[in-house]
Design a protein around this motif. Structure first.
Motif, PDB file in Angstrom:
ATOM      1  N   PHE A  32      -9.183 -18.379 -15.445  1.00 59.75           N
ATOM      2  CA  PHE A  32      -9.076 -18.641 -14.021  1.00 59.75           C
ATOM      3  C   PHE A  32      -9.053 -17.296 -13.298  1.00 59.75           C
ATOM      4  O   PHE A  32      -8.283 -16.412 -13.669  1.00 59.75           O
ATOM      5  N   VAL A  33      -9.883 -17.140 -12.267  1.00 57.90           N
ATOM      6  CA  VAL A  33      -9.952 -15.911 -11.491  1.00 57.90           C
ATOM      7  C   VAL A  33      -9.634 -16.232 -10.040  1.00 57.90           C
ATOM      8  O   VAL A  33     -10.230 -17.139  -9.453  1.00 57.90           O
ATOM      9  N   LEU A  34      -8.697 -15.477  -9.452  1.00 57.17           N
ATOM     10  CA  LEU A  34      -8.333 -15.638  -8.053  1.00 57.17           C
ATOM     11  C   LEU A  34      -9.200 -14.730  -7.204  1.00 57.17           C
ATOM     12  O   LEU A  34      -9.308 -13.533  -7.483  1.00 57.17           O
ATOM     13  N   GLU A  35      -9.834 -15.306  -6.190  1.00 55.06           N
ATOM     14  CA  GLU A  35     -10.590 -14.541  -5.208  1.00 55.06           C
ATOM     15  C   GLU A  35      -9.763 -14.493  -3.927  1.00 55.06           C
ATOM     16  O   GLU A  35      -9.464 -15.536  -3.335  1.00 55.06           O
ATOM     17  N   LYS A  36      -9.409 -13.302  -3.488  1.00 49.72           N
ATOM     18  CA  LYS A  36      -8.486 -13.062  -2.375  1.00 49.72           C
ATOM     19  C   LYS A  36      -8.913 -13.697  -1.065  1.00 49.72           C
ATOM     20  O   LYS A  36      -8.095 -14.202  -0.315  1.00 49.72           O
ATOM     21  N   GLY A  37     -10.198 -13.713  -0.788  1.00 53.65           N
ATOM     22  CA  GLY A  37     -10.696 -14.181   0.499  1.00 53.65           C
ATOM     23  C   GLY A  37     -10.824 -13.008   1.454  1.00 53.65           C
ATOM     24  O   GLY A  37     -10.426 -11.886   1.147  1.00 53.65           O
ATOM     25  N   SER A  38     -11.406 -13.260   2.639  1.00 54.98           N
ATOM     26  CA  SER A  38     -11.540 -12.198   3.645  1.00 54.98           C
ATOM     27  C   SER A  38     -11.467 -12.803   5.034  1.00 54.98           C
ATOM     28  O   SER A  38     -11.813 -13.968   5.246  1.00 54.98           O
ATOM     29  N   ALA A  67      -6.705 -13.378   5.216  1.00 56.89           N
ATOM     30  CA  ALA A  67      -6.811 -12.306   4.226  1.00 56.89           C
ATOM     31  C   ALA A  67      -6.895 -10.930   4.874  1.00 56.89           C
ATOM     32  O   ALA A  67      -7.282  -9.966   4.219  1.00 56.89           O
ATOM     33  N   ASN A  68      -6.544 -10.830   6.155  1.00 59.61           N
ATOM     34  CA  ASN A  68      -6.527  -9.520   6.794  1.00 59.61           C
ATOM     35  C   ASN A  68      -5.517  -8.621   6.098  1.00 59.61           C
ATOM     36  O   ASN A  68      -4.506  -9.100   5.558  1.00 59.61           O
ATOM     37  N   SER A  69      -5.788  -7.337   6.104  1.00 62.59           N
ATOM     38  CA  SER A  69      -4.907  -6.322   5.547  1.00 62.59           C
ATOM     39  C   SER A  69      -4.535  -6.691   4.103  1.00 62.59           C
ATOM     40  O   SER A  69      -5.397  -6.744   3.245  1.00 62.59           O
ATOM     41  N   GLU A  70      -3.269  -6.954   3.837  1.00 57.57           N
ATOM     42  CA  GLU A  70      -2.813  -7.233   2.469  1.00 57.57           C
ATOM     43  C   GLU A  70      -2.556  -8.719   2.228  1.00 57.57           C
ATOM     44  O   GLU A  70      -1.818  -9.090   1.319  1.00 57.57           O
ATOM     45  N   GLY A  71      -3.168  -9.577   3.059  1.00 52.34           N
ATOM     46  CA  GLY A  71      -2.976 -11.006   2.918  1.00 52.34           C
ATOM     47  C   GLY A  71      -4.082 -11.658   2.115  1.00 52.34           C
ATOM     48  O   GLY A  71      -4.952 -11.004   1.565  1.00 52.34           O
ATOM     49  N   GLY A  72      -4.055 -12.981   2.044  1.00 51.58           N
ATOM     50  CA  GLY A  72      -5.047 -13.770   1.327  1.00 51.58           C
ATOM     51  C   GLY A  72      -4.401 -14.555   0.202  1.00 51.58           C
ATOM     52  O   GLY A  72      -3.197 -14.808   0.207  1.00 51.58           O
ATOM     53  N   LEU A  73      -5.202 -14.946  -0.772  1.00 50.52           N
ATOM     54  CA  LEU A  73      -4.691 -15.592  -1.979  1.00 50.52           C
ATOM     55  C   LEU A  73      -4.112 -14.493  -2.856  1.00 50.52           C
ATOM     56  O   LEU A  73      -4.833 -13.583  -3.276  1.00 50.52           O
ATOM     57  N   GLN A 126       5.738 -13.622   8.614  1.00 52.57           N
ATOM     58  CA  GLN A 126       5.513 -12.203   8.366  1.00 52.57           C
ATOM     59  C   GLN A 126       5.418 -11.475   9.705  1.00 52.57           C
ATOM     60  O   GLN A 126       4.576 -11.825  10.524  1.00 52.57           O
ATOM     61  N   PRO A 127       6.255 -10.459   9.944  1.00 49.93           N
ATOM     62  CA  PRO A 127       6.160  -9.740  11.212  1.00 49.93           C
ATOM     63  C   PRO A 127       4.908  -8.866  11.325  1.00 49.93           C
ATOM     64  O   PRO A 127       4.458  -8.578  12.431  1.00 49.93           O
ATOM     65  N   PHE A 128       4.321  -8.464  10.201  1.00 47.59           N
ATOM     66  CA  PHE A 128       3.105  -7.652  10.187  1.00 47.59           C
ATOM     67  C   PHE A 128       2.165  -8.207   9.116  1.00 47.59           C
ATOM     68  O   PHE A 128       2.550  -9.056   8.320  1.00 47.59           O
ATOM     69  N   ASP A 129       0.927  -7.711   9.085  1.00 45.55           N
ATOM     70  CA  ASP A 129      -0.067  -8.200   8.127  1.00 45.55           C
ATOM     71  C   ASP A 129      -0.070  -7.447   6.796  1.00 45.55           C
ATOM     72  O   ASP A 129      -0.974  -7.629   5.992  1.00 45.55           O
ATOM     73  N   ASN A 130       0.920  -6.594   6.554  1.00 44.31           N
ATOM     74  CA  ASN A 130       0.979  -5.886   5.274  1.00 44.31           C
ATOM     75  C   ASN A 130       2.366  -6.037   4.661  1.00 44.31           C
ATOM     76  O   ASN A 130       3.264  -6.622   5.256  1.00 44.31           O
ATOM     77  N   HIS A 131       2.518  -5.534   3.451  1.00 42.55           N
ATOM     78  CA  HIS A 131       3.773  -5.639   2.689  1.00 42.55           C
ATOM     79  C   HIS A 131       4.178  -7.099   2.494  1.00 42.55           C
ATOM     80  O   HIS A 131       5.347  -7.454   2.642  1.00 42.55           O
ATOM     81  N   ASN A 132       3.196  -7.934   2.160  1.00 41.38           N
ATOM     82  CA  ASN A 132       3.470  -9.357   1.985  1.00 41.38           C
ATOM     83  C   ASN A 132       4.067  -9.695   0.623  1.00 41.38           C
ATOM     84  O   ASN A 132       4.656 -10.751   0.457  1.00 41.38           O
TER      85      ASN A 132
END
Length: 184
Positions: A32-38, A67-73, A126-132
């Motif tokens: 199984f491979v996870l694709e993060k998305g964009s 999936a902006n910044s450090e988000g996504g799957l 999440q207050p920001f789009d990174n450090h999730n």
């Protein structure tokens, strides 16, 4: 010293932003491979393929993510009793502003795919789009462990990782078998 060489094993597969590769408990016949998305409303997928020469991948499940910044799957964990209950858990981000979600997905076709209608277990703003953060895994105790980042920006400006009443900046242990959606 010793020379290290990489050898491509699965030569005819292509993935979009692959993030992780795993197998279900007790099943070495598939990967199984996870694709993060964009993008802020992109599609993330878990792709599955047989552990054979020249395999072809199919979609195990797809979902809409931010999936902006450090988000996504961000992660996936099979329930330790996958063979009996066909449950898998996904960690991902959605929405604007961004929200971290851990959800239970169930297969209704004996493990060939996952139902695209999840049961949310945890939802954290999440207050920001990174450090999730976002990694999830079952421990040997059978509990689901969820890693959440501090919520973003530089230097943890809201002190969430130091605040024991805030889930951000924490590792949470959940009993997904004891109650619905979970017990502590």
């Amino acid at each position: 010293g010793t020379a290290i060489q990489a050898q491509r094993v699965f030569t005819n597969l292509t993935f979009s932003q692959p993030l992780a590769m795993l197998q279900a408990p007790g099943d070495d016949t598939r990967w199984f491979v996870l694709e993060k998305g964009s993008g802020s409303a992109g599609t993330a997928r878990v792709r599955v393929f047989p552990n054979t020469a020249n395999p072809t991948a199919s979609t195990f499940v797809s979902l809409t993510v931010n999936a902006n910044s450090e988000g996504g799957l961000l992660s996936m964990a099979f329930h330790p009793s996958w063979a009996a209950n066909r449950q898998a858990f996904l960690s991902y981000t959605q929405g604007t502003p961004m929200v971290s979600i851990v959800a239970r997905f169930t297969s209704v076709d004996n493990g060939a795919t996952l139902n695209a209608t999840p049961q949310e277990i945890v939802r954290v703003n999440q207050p920001f789009d990174n450090h999730n953060g976002g990694h999830i895994a079952f421990g040997p105790d059978g509990f689901l462990y969820v890693g959440l980042g501090d919520g973003g920006d530089g230097g943890d400006p809201f002190g969430t990782a130091q605040d024991t009443t805030d889930l951000l900046g924490s590792i949470v242990r959940l009993d997904v078998n004891g109650a619905s959606p979970y017990a502590i």
